[in-house]
Structure formats: structure tokens, C-alpha cells
Design a protein around this motif. Structure first.
Motif, PDB file in Angstrom:
ATOM      1  N   GLY A   9       0.781  -1.224   0.000  1.00 43.08           N
ATOM      2  CA  GLY A   9       0.000   0.000   0.000  1.00 43.08           C
ATOM      3  C   GLY A   9       0.814   1.277   0.000  1.00 43.08           C
ATOM      4  N   LEU A  10       0.158   2.338  -0.490  1.00 43.62           N
ATOM      5  CA  LEU A  10       0.703   3.689  -0.483  1.00 43.62           C
ATOM      6  C   LEU A  10      -0.228   4.567   0.330  1.00 43.62           C
ATOM      7  N   VAL A  11       0.342   5.315   1.272  1.00 42.60           N
ATOM      8  CA  VAL A  11      -0.431   6.300   2.023  1.00 42.60           C
ATOM      9  C   VAL A  11      -0.053   7.679   1.501  1.00 42.60           C
ATOM     10  N   LEU A  12      -1.048   8.450   1.114  1.00 41.62           N
ATOM     11  CA  LEU A  12      -0.823   9.812   0.642  1.00 41.62           C
ATOM     12  C   LEU A  12      -1.401  10.777   1.664  1.00 41.62           C
ATOM     13  N   PHE A  13      -0.499  11.500   2.343  1.00 44.16           N
ATOM     14  CA  PHE A  13      -0.917  12.497   3.329  1.00 44.16           C
ATOM     15  C   PHE A  13      -0.942  13.855   2.661  1.00 44.16           C
ATOM     16  N   GLY A  14      -2.136  14.351   2.367  1.00 38.19           N
ATOM     17  CA  GLY A  14      -2.275  15.613   1.660  1.00 38.19           C
ATOM     18  C   GLY A  14      -2.449  15.363   0.176  1.00 38.19           C
ATOM     19  N   CYS A  15      -3.534  15.869  -0.394  1.00 40.25           N
ATOM     20  CA  CYS A  15      -3.774  15.645  -1.821  1.00 40.25           C
ATOM     21  C   CYS A  15      -4.261  16.935  -2.469  1.00 40.25           C
ATOM     22  N   GLY A  16      -3.437  17.981  -2.322  1.00 40.16           N
ATOM     23  CA  GLY A  16      -3.691  19.228  -3.013  1.00 40.16           C
ATOM     24  C   GLY A  16      -3.164  19.118  -4.432  1.00 40.16           C
ATOM     25  N   ARG A  17      -2.656  20.217  -4.968  1.00 42.92           N
ATOM     26  CA  ARG A  17      -2.211  20.207  -6.362  1.00 42.92           C
ATOM     27  C   ARG A  17      -1.086  19.215  -6.615  1.00 42.92           C
ATOM     28  N   MET A  18      -0.028  19.258  -5.785  1.00 49.32           N
ATOM     29  CA  MET A  18       1.098  18.378  -6.036  1.00 49.32           C
ATOM     30  C   MET A  18       0.754  16.932  -5.709  1.00 49.32           C
ATOM     31  N   GLY A  19       0.093  16.711  -4.583  1.00 47.93           N
ATOM     32  CA  GLY A  19      -0.299  15.352  -4.238  1.00 47.93           C
ATOM     33  C   GLY A  19      -1.202  14.748  -5.299  1.00 47.93           C
ATOM     34  N   SER A  20      -2.150  15.534  -5.798  1.00 49.21           N
ATOM     35  CA  SER A  20      -3.059  15.056  -6.841  1.00 49.21           C
ATOM     36  C   SER A  20      -2.309  14.749  -8.135  1.00 49.21           C
ATOM     37  N   PRO A  33      -5.988   1.745  -7.776  1.00 43.60           N
ATOM     38  CA  PRO A  33      -6.529   2.715  -6.817  1.00 43.60           C
ATOM     39  C   PRO A  33      -6.740   2.136  -5.424  1.00 43.60           C
ATOM     40  N   GLY A  34      -7.133   0.863  -5.351  1.00 45.38           N
ATOM     41  CA  GLY A  34      -7.392   0.251  -4.057  1.00 45.38           C
ATOM     42  C   GLY A  34      -6.159   0.067  -3.197  1.00 45.38           C
ATOM     43  N   ALA A  35      -4.968   0.275  -3.782  1.00 45.20           N
ATOM     44  CA  ALA A  35      -3.725   0.144  -3.021  1.00 45.20           C
ATOM     45  C   ALA A  35      -3.310   1.467  -2.397  1.00 45.20           C
ATOM     46  N   VAL A  36      -4.165   2.491  -2.547  1.00 47.51           N
ATOM     47  CA  VAL A  36      -3.820   3.839  -2.078  1.00 47.51           C
ATOM     48  C   VAL A  36      -4.791   4.293  -0.991  1.00 47.51           C
ATOM     49  N   TRP A  37      -4.223   4.720   0.140  1.00 45.65           N
ATOM     50  CA  TRP A  37      -4.985   5.338   1.225  1.00 45.65           C
ATOM     51  C   TRP A  37      -4.677   6.831   1.222  1.00 45.65           C
ATOM     52  N   VAL A  38      -5.702   7.676   1.217  1.00 42.86           N
ATOM     53  CA  VAL A  38      -5.491   9.119   1.149  1.00 42.86           C
ATOM     54  C   VAL A  38      -6.101   9.798   2.365  1.00 42.86           C
ATOM     55  N   ARG A  39      -5.296  10.667   2.981  1.00 38.27           N
ATOM     56  CA  ARG A  39      -5.782  11.521   4.065  1.00 38.27           C
ATOM     57  C   ARG A  39      -5.815  12.948   3.552  1.00 38.27           C
ATOM     58  N   GLU A  40      -7.001  13.454   3.278  1.00 35.91           N
ATOM     59  CA  GLU A  40      -7.175  14.795   2.741  1.00 35.91           C
ATOM     60  C   GLU A  40      -8.476  15.356   3.294  1.00 35.91           C
ATOM     61  N   PRO A  41      -8.400  16.458   4.072  1.00 35.99           N
ATOM     62  CA  PRO A  41      -9.603  16.998   4.715  1.00 35.99           C
ATOM     63  C   PRO A  41     -10.629  17.577   3.742  1.00 35.99           C
ATOM     64  N   ASP A  42     -10.182  17.981   2.561  1.00 41.64           N
ATOM     65  CA  ASP A  42     -11.101  18.600   1.600  1.00 41.64           C
ATOM     66  C   ASP A  42     -10.902  17.956   0.228  1.00 41.64           C
ATOM     67  N   ALA A  63       4.061   0.364   2.170  1.00 41.91           N
ATOM     68  CA  ALA A  63       5.385   0.413   1.559  1.00 41.91           C
ATOM     69  C   ALA A  63       5.927   1.833   1.550  1.00 41.91           C
ATOM     70  N   VAL A  64       5.054   2.790   1.215  1.00 48.34           N
ATOM     71  CA  VAL A  64       5.466   4.188   1.095  1.00 48.34           C
ATOM     72  C   VAL A  64       4.422   5.089   1.728  1.00 48.34           C
ATOM     73  N   VAL A  65       4.902   6.092   2.445  1.00 48.17           N
ATOM     74  CA  VAL A  65       4.042   7.179   2.918  1.00 48.17           C
ATOM     75  C   VAL A  65       4.529   8.449   2.221  1.00 48.17           C
ATOM     76  N   LEU A  66       3.698   8.994   1.353  1.00 54.91           N
ATOM     77  CA  LEU A  66       4.046  10.214   0.630  1.00 54.91           C
ATOM     78  C   LEU A  66       3.405  11.392   1.352  1.00 54.91           C
ATOM     79  N   VAL A  67       4.248  12.276   1.882  1.00 59.02           N
ATOM     80  CA  VAL A  67       3.766  13.426   2.643  1.00 59.02           C
ATOM     81  C   VAL A  67       3.776  14.643   1.724  1.00 59.02           C
ATOM     82  N   ALA A  68       2.574  15.136   1.407  1.00 57.82           N
ATOM     83  CA  ALA A  68       2.442  16.246   0.456  1.00 57.82           C
ATOM     84  C   ALA A  68       1.573  17.346   1.044  1.00 57.82           C
ATOM     85  N   VAL A  69       1.835  17.675   2.311  1.00 61.47           N
ATOM     86  CA  VAL A  69       1.055  18.714   2.982  1.00 61.47           C
ATOM     87  C   VAL A  69       1.779  20.049   2.901  1.00 61.47           C
TER      88      VAL A  69
END
Length: 271
Positions: A9-20, A33-42, A63-69
Motif C-alpha cells: 500500500g501507499l499512504v498519501l498524506f495531503g492531496c492538493g495540487r502536487m499530491g493530486s 486505486p485500491g492500493a492507495v490510502w489518502v488523508r485529505e480533509p477537503d 510500503a510508502v508514505v508520501l507526505v504532500a502537505v
């Protein structure tokens, strides 16, 4: 291509312009898509429809935590990620100004961390990203980070984290300089009598076309390309005499601009 991520799995913390942009690039490259967990308040409408997991829960060892906040909420994000530190998950940060040492202090000294600086053309798959890892990052993990980020353009590896401040000033902030060049070139055309819409059309197409030409002519330097289109005593030569002035032209202005951006990046890293 994404086997490790598909498995854990991939965790994406923050999914604004760059994260998206990065997420879209990965999905277009075949990531499930099912391998991705996204934490995005909006979350955007696109994100909601993408098929990724929009949830407060996280996999135990992704496997990876991508921090894009945004930098101002990085401390809060790292606090939430404490349970994933000290090995097991690779942390990839694209948060501007946050040094690796800050992430290590928050998540643990044994945490593998890759710091990355992408730029906005990533939104159309034409970005360039500089990366550097700490001593806990394995060769395989660095390759994994490179694979992830290459979905939105070129990836280069740095030798020293201090280079990241200059990278930020040159390529991270650089697109804004080009956008301003388009503005200024169009305004100059208006000042010489062109209608505003025509001047902007010419400026947009000229800058975009010249950029594409530079990129496609890998065997020819920009300096040689400039010389090839500059006839002695012609119009281009007259303009370049002004633009290439070492005291008031492009060279002096860009040195000052890049120096200012580099210094600001260092300041942000010391906050």
C-alpha cells in the motif's frame, strides 16, 4: 512497476495540487486505486471518483508514505505518522522547507526518509523532481521513490541535502519565473502597439515553443541555439544587447532572484 506498493500500500498524506498530480501520474501508470490510502480533509471531486481509499484508517505497514502537505501543517502530519516510523515504511516528503532531520526527529532516527522537490509541470507529466535519501534508505527504497515520482516527469538524485535549497530556487520556483516572462513579454508587446490578446497569444506560444525546442535539442546547447537565431546587426541582436547586459539584464536579475529564493528556502528549513 509498483509491485511493492501493490503488495503493502501507499499512504498519501495531503492531496492538493502536487499530491493530486503525483497520484494521477501513478494511477495513469497502472497503480491500482485500491492500493492507495489518502488523508485529505477537503477531497476534490476527482479524488472522490478516483477509486482510492479516502479514510482516517491506515494500513499497518504501507510500503510508502508520501507526505504532500503544506509546510505549516507538517508538524501535525508527522505527529499522526509516528506509528509508521523507525523502519517498515519509506517516508517520501515533498513538503517544501522541511529537512530530513526534522522528519527523523518526529518519527525516529531509524526511519528511511527521502526528501523530494518536484515542480508544477508535474501536473501535466512534464515535471522534474530532485531527491535525496538519508542513511537509512536502501538502494531498493531509493529506486522505489524514483519510480513513484518518475510518473510525473524526470527524477534526479542529489549528493547533498544542502543542494535542495538551490534546487528549490531553480526548478521548484522556476516555473513562476517563466510565467512572469510570458506576462512581461506580452506587456512589452502591448507597449509597442499590439492588442493585449494578440500579444498574450504570441508570448504564450513563443515561450512554450522555445522551451519544447530546448528540450528536444539535447545535443545543442541553449547558447548555440541562441547564436543560431541571432543575425549580426539584426533585431534579435538588438534585443539581446539589452537582455544580456551583465549589470541590468537577465544574468544579473536571475542571479539575484535565485539567490533570494535560495536564502528563503534556507530560512524556512531553519524555522
Amino acid at each position: 512497476m509498483f509491485k511493492d506498493i501493490e503488495d503493502s500500500g501507499l499512504v498519501l498524506f495531503g492531496c492538493g495540487r502536487m499530491g493530486s498530480a503525483i497520484l494521477a501520474g501513478c494511477l495513469d501508470a497502472g497503480l491500482t486505486p485500491g492500493a492507495v490510502w489518502v488523508r485529505e480533509p477537503d477531497p476534490s471531486g476527482w479524488l472522490k471518483d478516483s477509486g482510492v481509499r479516502l479514510t482516517a484508517g491506515l494500513p499497518r505497514r504501507p510500503a510508502v508514505v508520501l507526505v504532500a502537505v503544506k509546510p505549516q501543517i507538517m508538524t501535525a502530519a508527522l505527529s499522526e505518522l509516528k506509528g509508521l516510523g523507525n523502519g517498515g515504511s519509506l517516508i517520501v516528503s515533498v513538503a517544501a522547507g522541511t529537512r530530513i532531520s526534522v522528519i527523523e526527529a518526529a518519527l525516529g532516527a531509524d526511519t528511511p526518509v527521502v526528501r523530494a522537490m518536484p515542480n508544477t509541470p508535474a501536473a501535466i507529466g512534464r515535471g522534474i523532481t530532485a531527491i535525496i535519501g538519508n542513511t537509512k534508505v536502501s538502494v531498493r527504497e531509493l529506486e522505489l521513490a524514483e519510480t513513484l515520482l518518475s510518473s510525473v516527469g524526470q527524477v534526479i538524485r542529489l549528493e547533498d541535502e544542502d543542494q535542495m535549497d538551490v534546487v528549490t530556487a531553480v526548478s521548484g520556483s522556476g516555473p513562476a519565473y517563466v510565467f512572469h516572462l510570458v506576462e512581461a513579454l506580452a506587456a512589452a508587446g502591448v507597449s509597442q502597439g499590439l492588442p493585449a490578446d494578440l500579444a498574450m497569444t504570441l508570448a504564450r506560444a513563443t515561450v512554450a515553443g522555445a522551451g519544447a525546442l530546448v528540450e528536444s535539442s539535447a545535443c545543442t546547447t541553449p547558447a548555440r541555439m541562441r547564436e543560431n537565431v541571432t543575425s549580426p546587426g539584426g533585431t534579435t541582436a538588438a534585443a539581446l544587447k539589452v537582455l544580456m547586459d551583465e549589470r541590468a539584464g537577465f544574468p544579473a536579475l536571475l542571479r539575484c532572484a535565485v539567490a533570494a529564493a535560495t536564502e528563503r528556502s534556507r530560512e524556512l528549513g531553519n524555522v
